[in-house]
Motif scaffolding. Structure first.
Motif, PDB file in Angstrom:
ATOM      1  N   GLU A 396       0.582  -1.372   0.143  1.00  0.00           N
ATOM      2  CA  GLU A 396       0.052   0.177  -0.032  1.00  0.00           C
ATOM      3  C   GLU A 396       0.979   1.248   0.019  1.00  0.00           C
ATOM      4  O   GLU A 396       0.741   2.235  -0.753  1.00  0.00           O
ATOM      5  CB  GLU A 396      -0.896   0.118   1.237  1.00  0.00           C
ATOM      6  N   GLU A 397       1.892   1.140   0.744  1.00  0.00           N
ATOM      7  CA  GLU A 397       2.626   2.527   0.836  1.00  0.00           C
ATOM      8  C   GLU A 397       3.748   2.727   0.010  1.00  0.00           C
ATOM      9  O   GLU A 397       3.770   3.916  -0.687  1.00  0.00           O
ATOM     10  CB  GLU A 397       3.371   2.294   2.213  1.00  0.00           C
ATOM     11  N   GLY A 398       4.341   1.783  -0.556  1.00  0.00           N
ATOM     12  CA  GLY A 398       5.445   1.848  -1.479  1.00  0.00           C
ATOM     13  C   GLY A 398       4.811   1.599  -3.131  1.00  0.00           C
ATOM     14  O   GLY A 398       5.360   2.033  -3.994  1.00  0.00           O
ATOM     15  N   ARG A 399       3.932   0.724  -3.256  1.00  0.00           N
ATOM     16  CA  ARG A 399       3.492   0.265  -4.671  1.00  0.00           C
ATOM     17  C   ARG A 399       4.764  -0.045  -5.603  1.00  0.00           C
ATOM     18  O   ARG A 399       4.410   0.375  -6.772  1.00  0.00           O
ATOM     19  CB  ARG A 399       2.582   1.455  -5.115  1.00  0.00           C
ATOM     20  N   ARG A 400       5.282  -0.795  -5.113  1.00  0.00           N
ATOM     21  CA  ARG A 400       6.509  -1.265  -6.119  1.00  0.00           C
ATOM     22  C   ARG A 400       6.093  -2.179  -7.164  1.00  0.00           C
ATOM     23  O   ARG A 400       5.211  -3.079  -7.229  1.00  0.00           O
ATOM     24  CB  ARG A 400       7.618  -2.028  -5.190  1.00  0.00           C
ATOM     25  N   THR A 401       6.743  -1.680  -8.371  1.00  0.00           N
ATOM     26  CA  THR A 401       6.265  -2.644  -9.593  1.00  0.00           C
ATOM     27  C   THR A 401       7.528  -3.001 -10.164  1.00  0.00           C
ATOM     28  O   THR A 401       8.725  -2.468  -9.901  1.00  0.00           O
ATOM     29  CB  THR A 401       5.544  -1.574 -10.772  1.00  0.00           C
ATOM     30  N   GLY A 402       7.498  -4.284 -11.303  1.00  0.00           N
ATOM     31  CA  GLY A 402       8.633  -4.836 -11.917  1.00  0.00           C
ATOM     32  C   GLY A 402       8.301  -4.823 -13.261  1.00  0.00           C
ATOM     33  O   GLY A 402       8.140  -5.851 -13.748  1.00  0.00           O
ATOM     34  N   ILE A 403       8.586  -3.954 -14.182  1.00  0.00           N
ATOM     35  CA  ILE A 403       8.306  -4.150 -15.547  1.00  0.00           C
ATOM     36  C   ILE A 403       9.506  -4.494 -16.010  1.00  0.00           C
ATOM     37  O   ILE A 403      10.936  -3.913 -15.772  1.00  0.00           O
ATOM     38  CB  ILE A 403       7.917  -2.635 -16.207  1.00  0.00           C
ATOM     39  N   GLY A 404       9.623  -5.330 -16.912  1.00  0.00           N
ATOM     40  CA  GLY A 404      11.134  -5.999 -17.671  1.00  0.00           C
ATOM     41  C   GLY A 404      10.651  -6.360 -19.087  1.00  0.00           C
ATOM     42  O   GLY A 404       9.704  -5.784 -19.661  1.00  0.00           O
ATOM     43  N   ILE A 405      11.559  -6.947 -19.386  1.00  0.00           N
ATOM     44  CA  ILE A 405      11.554  -7.607 -21.135  1.00  0.00           C
ATOM     45  C   ILE A 405      11.790  -8.912 -21.015  1.00  0.00           C
ATOM     46  O   ILE A 405      11.972  -9.701 -20.431  1.00  0.00           O
ATOM     47  CB  ILE A 405      12.437  -6.584 -21.822  1.00  0.00           C
ATOM     48  N   THR A 406      11.232  -9.197 -22.383  1.00  0.00           N
ATOM     49  CA  THR A 406      11.761 -10.721 -22.847  1.00  0.00           C
ATOM     50  C   THR A 406      12.282 -10.527 -24.484  1.00  0.00           C
ATOM     51  O   THR A 406      11.755  -9.289 -25.079  1.00  0.00           O
ATOM     52  CB  THR A 406      10.621 -11.853 -22.523  1.00  0.00           C
ATOM     53  N   ALA A 407      13.040 -11.649 -25.009  1.00  0.00           N
ATOM     54  CA  ALA A 407      13.104 -11.650 -26.375  1.00  0.00           C
ATOM     55  C   ALA A 407      13.911 -10.589 -26.689  1.00  0.00           C
ATOM     56  O   ALA A 407      14.137 -10.162 -28.083  1.00  0.00           O
ATOM     57  CB  ALA A 407      11.807 -11.464 -27.256  1.00  0.00           C
ATOM     58  N   GLU A 408      15.052 -10.163 -26.056  1.00  0.00           N
ATOM     59  CA  GLU A 408      16.018  -9.210 -26.402  1.00  0.00           C
ATOM     60  C   GLU A 408      16.890  -9.803 -27.519  1.00  0.00           C
ATOM     61  O   GLU A 408      17.317  -9.040 -28.430  1.00  0.00           O
ATOM     62  CB  GLU A 408      17.333  -8.926 -25.172  1.00  0.00           C
ATOM     63  N   GLY A 409      17.183 -11.040 -27.363  1.00  0.00           N
ATOM     64  CA  GLY A 409      18.036 -11.898 -28.258  1.00  0.00           C
ATOM     65  C   GLY A 409      17.245 -11.789 -29.782  1.00  0.00           C
ATOM     66  O   GLY A 409      18.035 -11.590 -30.758  1.00  0.00           O
ATOM     67  N   ASP A 410      15.869 -12.109 -29.707  1.00  0.00           N
ATOM     68  CA  ASP A 410      15.307 -12.260 -30.858  1.00  0.00           C
ATOM     69  C   ASP A 410      14.963 -10.857 -31.503  1.00  0.00           C
ATOM     70  O   ASP A 410      15.088 -10.637 -32.760  1.00  0.00           O
ATOM     71  CB  ASP A 410      13.969 -12.808 -30.899  1.00  0.00           C
TER      72      ASP A 410
END
Length: 850
Positions: A396-410
């Protein structure tokens, strides 16, 4: 409103119906279909499946995200969300969110990663046991867990109890590891990261702990390296360890040769791929949440794969953006990256991530309600309830998220850029810089519409290096952030995408392609005139070999007019690969130093961290491993793991002897059974039956096994916390032998269970006796497992026994040991090795536990 539990009128599908529909969805990719059905299709505890293909899963997720969106201004519609996530094309919620969003059948968390910890009292037994319980409670809700051991006093320190001196870190590593192995997660084993500071006097013992066969097999381990130690290594200087770590008034100090300990770290990593390295000063100095350390956001450890450094009781949910899908006209001269579409979808992705926090809060409320409704006393439930209350507060307080990627090699291959080249590294940095800027911009706009995270304070963040890079790159974004704040305390990561990349049908995460082409086999009837026999195995079965192409490599072939249905020779395949953008760009081809520099450059635009492994050939030297570690520190990486091909094949029998165990030699046991054996208690469950095994050990290797039902009128009742004890050979009144199990209870009293051989069904006892005989006469454990699997047993209950005993013994198979008589379910290769009890294919990289 949240999704309610489905009623009996809802349509259900059999496993085969869902599998067939999913194979069609994945255009014939049976591996992707099987993974989706087993891991992510909506199902209840009775095994009823409510989704026949991923389209229905994506619709379930879109409905829930759209429901949350309606709470805010400018909401995304269900169709907008669905179009962004369908077909795994643009935006891909990972793991726990994919399985848990809109799931009324499981009371679980949507978080992929957790870190736990205590305050000052954590060095007490009570604090240490509290962490053990919290770890188990989180793992049963599907989360991976990390915690740091630097607070535990060193071995030999005085304590005010009957022990007089402390045992140090290593016994607690074993405890936490064993707890992890006991927790089942819908076919997954729990995941744990244990870390310790290099400044701790027991850090050398920590570094050596996993080098002994069968030890700490349920955890990944990483060492927190500070800059002072790294500089001491560079300069050939001494380094002072302290307890408490970095204390100005330490109770213990230990001056060491930094280079000597460094060589041990490098050697162990060269030999066994562990420990991993965390460059802790870089992590802390770059961390935006650590600007709020005094408010409870001091980073203490990471999740099991190292990509999310966290403070105690914070968690993170993960989402990947499929980079390949933003390449227009892939594998042609007209290929280009669609930056505008990329930016548009980053905004949608960050909105989805923020909505998932609201969904997570609903899930945590459901967990707390279940805890309150459970029949146990408040005293029993207190640790679990406080745990989830703390997690709710941080979310509730920090609302941390984790956006990343896939398929960098392709992505790089589709643009005609070689992975690992300077051009490739520069383009990757450009993409990740854009991802960082636009994700933060989306969080600022969300703060304007929805409100900033509760403790946002621009004054606290004004000297943070990551924030200053954003300011230099985009001043408008920076000043908008000063005005409106930010919705989320931290936002970015690069996680391993694992099974997710099977469904996107791309390369995984930031990694290059594993292999562009490999061969599989299928069994054929040699009498069928239409069949082709390429291989006959040791038991006489006939197999046809056929080529399997990496999906995007196959797409390149089709675009370039190369037939994909022809039975090529290996020489022909090699020539095709040489013409492709994947040539010299696979995980074993990429220049290692270039990859380290790429990671360091990309890390500048990732506010959490990056999970990446440097793959080295078997003949790589220890000097090269040390050079790569130093280069990673200097390049600004937050952590690094090195894996040398086959490096887990040799582990040490003992740290004193420093002898390698040969996989082919027989274990030599005493000719006469000792009257007292150390014993491990292993619990397992197959079908709906609870089982228990007592494994007698000599030199930590299995010597005998007693097995049967647990917690049953015909079985043995033993407390869940008992993990080890002694098997003692005694005599009955008539002079016959009896095997008793003795353990110490929590009050220090010794309790004995008499007559293990008579507690279980005689048929079980006879089969266990057979297996014990093979073990004590030196049969390698992997061969004993093969023997168990080959037993032709009729009844379902005995088959359950067979599976359970095989699983119990696999705990003791040395990492790197080759499996026999088994083939990879993905590519039919026989190049299978054990990695922490899981069969892993060296050819295609797929892994299976069981």
């Amino acid at each position: 409103m949240p999704v309610k539990a489905a009623d009996s009128a809802l349509k259900t599908y059999t496993q085969e119906e869902a599998f067939e529909a999913s194979v069609k969805y994945f255009k014939g990719d049976d591996l992707a279909a099987r993974v989706w059905v087993n891991k992510y299709a909506l199902k209840d505890s009775a095994g009823n499946i409510y989704e026949k293909n991923p389209n229905e899963m994506h619709r379930r997720i879109a409905k829930e995200i759209a429901r949350i969106e309606q709470r805010y201004t400018n909401p995304l519609s269900e169709e907008e969300v669905f179009n962004a996530i369908k077909d795994f094309k643009y935006i891909v919620p990972q793991g726990s969110p994919m399985a848990g969003i809109g799931n009324p059948y499981q009371i679980g968390s949507l978080s992929n990663c957790f870190v736990i910890g205590n305050k000052g009292e954590s060095d007490s037994y009570g604090g240490i046991m509290k962490i053990d319980q919290e770890q188990v409670q989180l793992m049963k809700r599907r989360g991976g867990v990390g915690h740091d051991l630097s607070h535990i006093r060193p071995k030999g320190s005085p304590v005010k109890n009957s022990a007089l001196t402390s045992t140090g870190i290593v016994p607690f590593m074993e405890r936490y590891s064993n707890s992890t192995r006991e927790v089942a997660q819908d076919g997954r084993r729990g995941a744990l990261m244990l870390s310790v500071s290099i400044n701790h006097p027991d850090s050398e013992d920590f570094i050596d702990a996993k080098m002994e066969q069968g030890k700490v097999t349920g955890a990944n381990v990483s060492v927190r390296m500070d800059d002072a130690f790294m500089k001491a290594v560079q300069n050939g200087e001494k380094y002072t360890q302290k307890y408490p770590i970095f204390s100005e008034n330490p109770k213990n100090t230990n001056e060491i040769e930094a280079g000597k300990l460094w060589k041990k770290i490098v050697h162990n990593a060269w030999k066994s791929a562990e420990p991993g390295i965390l460059f802790w000063d870089t992590i802390i100095n770059e961390s935006v949440p650590d600007c709020y350390a005094d408010l409870g956001y001091k980073t203490v450890s990471t999740n099991p794969c190292g990509e999310i450094p966290l403070c105690p009781y914070d968690s993170c949910r993960l989402l990947a953006i499929n980079l390949f899908s933003y390449v227009e006209n892939p594998f042609t001269d007209k290929a280009e990256f669609n930056y505008e579409l990329f930016k548009k979808n980053i905004i949608i992705a960050q909105k989805i991530m923020d909505d998932i926090i609201d969904l997570e809060l609903e899930k945590v409320d459901a967990i707390l309600a279940k805890i309150d409704a459970d029949p146990q006393t408040d005293e029993v439930k207190a640790v679990e309830r406080n745990l989830w209350s703390n997690i709710k507060h941080k979310a509730e307080e920090g609302r941390r998220t984790g956006i990343g990627i896939t398929a960098e090699g392709d992505m790089l291959a589709a643009l005609g850029i070689q992975y690992g080249s300077q051009e490739g590294n520069d383009f990757s940095v450009e993409i990740h810089k854009m991802l960082a800027i636009e994700t933060y911009r989306a969080s600022v706009y969300a703060a304007k519409e929805r409100g900033a995270f509760k403790i946002f304070d621009s004054e606290r963040e004004k000297e943070n290096p990551f924030i200053l890079r954003l300011k230099e790159a985009d001043e408008k974004l920076y000043y908008d952030m000063l005005e409106y704040g930010r919705r989320n305390i931290a936002l970015l990561t690069i996680a391993p995408t694992g099974t997710t990349s099977l469904m996107t049908q791309t390369s995984s995460g930031i990694e290059p392609v594993f292999l562009p082409v490999y061969k599989r086999r299928r069994k054929v009837n040699p009498n069928d005139k239409n069949s082709r026999v390429d291989f006959v195995d040791e038991v006489g079965d006939s197999w046809e070999e056929y080529v399997v192409f990496h999906h995007r490599f196959k797409q390149w072939m089709e675009i370039n007019g190369i037939a994909t249905d022809k039975n090529y020779t290996q020489q022909e395949l090699n020539k095709i690969v040489e013409k492709s953008p994947y040539y010299k760009a696979t995980s074993n081809d990429v220049d290692w130093l270039s990859k380290v520099r790429m990671q360091g450059a990309v890390q500048k635009w990732v506010d959490h961290s990056i999970s990446v492994t440097i793959n080295l050939p078997n003949d790589a030297t220890e000097d090269l491993v040390g050079k790569l570690y130093l280069e990673a520190w200097q390049a600004g990486c937050k952590g690094v793991t090195v894996y040398r091909d086959g490096s887990r094949s040799g582990v040490l029998i003992s740290n004193d002897e420093k002898k390698e165990e040969s996989k082919d030699t027989l274990t030599t046991f005493p000719t006469k059974r000792p009257e007292v054996l150390k014993a491990d208690v292993v619990r397992f469950q197959n079908s709906k039956d609870k089982w228990i095994a007592f494994i007698g050990l000599i030199d930590d290797k299995p010597y005998e096994i007693f097995t049967g039902f647990a917690d049953d009128e015909d079985g043995i009742l033993i407390p869940r916390w008992v993990g080890e004890g002694l098997i003692i050979k005694n005599r009955n009144q008539d002079g016959t032998s009896r095997y008793d199990f003795q353990y110490e209870n929590k009050r220090g009293y010794k309790t004995t269970i008499e007559g293990l051989s008579h507690k279980f069904n005689p048929e079980f006892w006879n089969y266990a006796k057979l297996i014990s005989s093979t073990l004590r006469h030196g049969m390698p454990i992997v061969k004993a497992v093969d023997l168990i699997n080959s037993l032709q047993l009729d009844t379902e209950s005995i088959n359950t026994w067979k599976n359970g005993v095989a699983r119990a013994l696999k705990r003791y198979v040395a990492d790197g040991t080759e499996a026999t008589k088994q083939k990879c379910e993905n590519c039919n290769s026989t190049s299978l090795i054990y990695q922490e009890g899981c069969l892993t294919c060296k050819d295609c990289g797929s892994s299976k536990c069981g």
